[in-house]
Motif scaffolding. Sequence first.
Motif, PDB file in Angstrom:
ATOM      1  N   PHE A  49       0.825  -1.205   0.000  1.00 24.76           N
ATOM      2  CA  PHE A  49       0.000   0.000   0.000  1.00 24.76           C
ATOM      3  C   PHE A  49       0.862   1.260   0.000  1.00 24.76           C
ATOM      4  O   PHE A  49       0.674   2.152  -0.835  1.00 24.76           O
ATOM      5  CB  PHE A  49      -0.923  -0.014   1.218  1.00 24.76           C
ATOM      6  N   VAL A  50       1.816   1.342   0.894  1.00 21.59           N
ATOM      7  CA  VAL A  50       2.657   2.540   0.998  1.00 21.59           C
ATOM      8  C   VAL A  50       3.601   2.637  -0.196  1.00 21.59           C
ATOM      9  O   VAL A  50       3.839   3.720  -0.735  1.00 21.59           O
ATOM     10  CB  VAL A  50       3.442   2.559   2.329  1.00 21.59           C
ATOM     11  N   ALA A  51       4.133   1.503  -0.646  1.00 27.09           N
ATOM     12  CA  ALA A  51       5.028   1.513  -1.807  1.00 27.09           C
ATOM     13  C   ALA A  51       4.306   2.017  -3.052  1.00 27.09           C
ATOM     14  O   ALA A  51       4.875   2.777  -3.860  1.00 27.09           O
ATOM     15  CB  ALA A  51       5.578   0.108  -2.050  1.00 27.09           C
ATOM     16  N   LYS A  52       3.045   1.633  -3.208  1.00 31.53           N
ATOM     17  CA  LYS A  52       2.247   2.076  -4.355  1.00 31.53           C
ATOM     18  C   LYS A  52       2.070   3.593  -4.336  1.00 31.53           C
ATOM     19  O   LYS A  52       2.229   4.264  -5.367  1.00 31.53           O
ATOM     20  CB  LYS A  52       0.883   1.382  -4.307  1.00 31.53           C
ATOM     21  N   ILE A  53       1.753   4.144  -3.191  1.00 30.74           N
ATOM     22  CA  ILE A  53       1.594   5.599  -3.077  1.00 30.74           C
ATOM     23  C   ILE A  53       2.924   6.302  -3.351  1.00 30.74           C
ATOM     24  O   ILE A  53       2.989   7.298  -4.068  1.00 30.74           O
ATOM     25  CB  ILE A  53       1.069   5.984  -1.682  1.00 30.74           C
TER      26      ILE A  53
END
Length: 359
Positions: free
Chosen positions: A151-155
């Motif tokens: 999730f954080v990597a995608k953002i």
Amino acid sequence: METKPIRKIIHVDMDAFYASVEQMDRPELKGKPIAVGGSETRGVVSAASYEARQYGVRSAMSGIQAKRLCADLIFVKPRFDRYKEISQKIRKIFLDYTDLVEPLSLDEAYLDVTQNKKGNPSATLIAKEIRTRIFQEVGLTASAGISVNKFVAKIASDYNKPNGQKTINPDEVVSFLEGLDVKKFYGIGKVTAEKMYQLGIFTGSDLKSKSKAFLEEHFGKSGMHYYDLVRGIHNSAVKPNRTTKSVAAEHTFNTNLTSEIFMEEKLVRIAEELSRRLQKHKISGKTVTLKIKYSDFTQQTRSKTLPYFIQDKALLFENAKELLYQERMKDSVRLLGISLSNLNTEIKKTVVVQLRFEF
């Protein structure tokens, strides 16, 4: 009690992939605003170059609107076989570092490099090396996000686009999410973001201040999901073999169709294409869905579930035809599609399905 190591996840996202491939293969298009797919009179834009994006041109926008925004826009016919060929070259680079690669589409993927083939403890350096190799070996630029979960990597991968990367270290995750507008949260769409705004939730910090009960009251089961996300809790693993939930084929037409007889002719071709894809991947399914997009861009789906699995083109067509005549069309039709779901296997190799455009 043994603690699990902190995961190191990279999200690699190619920069304006389809458009960049076209500009790479056709040097005369470099530096010019181009749209892949659509035309100035018909169709939908599949991808836009960064030069076109400066004018507001975006994917899924009608060609007419795109041309209105950018008078010098150049429309290019999609070449999905070429995009797939390039994507496979990029995938091979990923696999030099880890077998835990989860493709999301032809132009993006998650990589778990917690334990990697290079023995490099720095996910940030691995991401930089991968991006350098993609540029040197393929000729395209990529952006990357690096963090403790998908999730954080995608953002993060969207933070320094194009041709950049951003790392969110474990001790930075919560403060990073707190400062974001909720519309930046991957998985929170326009409608949900608007609802959050109406509830006074504008940032991650606002979201974090809400209780589980409040979020579940207003967002149902998703409320708990949002409660965890804003705290950096997202335990979904990188899955090399993602479950295929449906396989589809669809066509956008040069001229709107007004008669079901003409639509039948198109459905025959679509059923043949879908059957080829199903047979190639040894997939069959029980639920047939007919997708209809009208001239005003509104969309409708009609589905039926059979008591047995199918993949044959004749059966696909017959069931799609039955759905076609289920009720009268409300307007002329610009797109038809057939999809098959409720598949015969839970774990299958990912099937990447792209829109086919008629020109």
